[in-house]
Write an enzyme that holds these catalytic residues in place. Sequence first.
Site: not given
Ligand code: GRF
Length: 205
Positions: A100, A102, A129, A138
């Site tokens: 993932n 985050h 991260s 997370d």
């Molecule tokens: C990103 O900030 C990611 O870290 C978070 O959700 C957002 C997704 O953005 N989990 P995208 O769809 O990849 O543009």
Amino acid sequence: MSVVVLISGRGSNMQALLDAGLPVVSVIGNRADAAGLEIAARRGVVTKAIEHRDYPTLEAFDAALAAEIDRHSPTLVALAGFMRILTPAFVAHYAGRLLNIHPSLLPAFPGLDTHRRALAAGVKVHGCSVHFVTEQLDHGPIIVQAAVPVRPGETPDTLAARVLRQEHVVYPRAVRWFLDDKLVIRSGVVSVKGNDAQLVYSDRD
Ligand code: GRF
């Protein structure tokens, strides 16, 4: 080697993985209107919408999702802005091959709305991260982080934009390491064979 990417929205991290030439075989969204699905399809990637609203329980949704993922027998499953809580059974099924990204320097600010919360806390450094997914939201062994300084006058939007640029740097890097079998986890701490940098510090843009 193959990667299935799960998204819920615009899919910019998914695009960063494609731009890096990573072997993304399918992009799955939990909403048919996720903008990233159309972007992936235009780039010739197999896409699928599995609408969580069509399933009565989290378990039923996760089972349908896992069935679709497993059709591709991926080496890795990458969550990229996938806004659903996953069941323990799902996480266990993909243990060790589920990543993932985050938008905070974990373990600070798990959950939603990280940029606003970081500013409210007055932190001077923020970031993102990439981590292995475990049952706890997370959490999980951290593979790489990018740190972004918080500037005077920063808003959640300006900070989010600068962090997002770094997300697009570190996520492809982490996925590449995983596929190249470079990641070693000991006592919950990840190191990279060859000592490639697990911290990116960006104060230029
Ligand atoms: C990103 O900030 C990611 O870290 C978070 O959700 C957002 C997704 O953005 N989990 P995208 O769809 O990849 O543009």
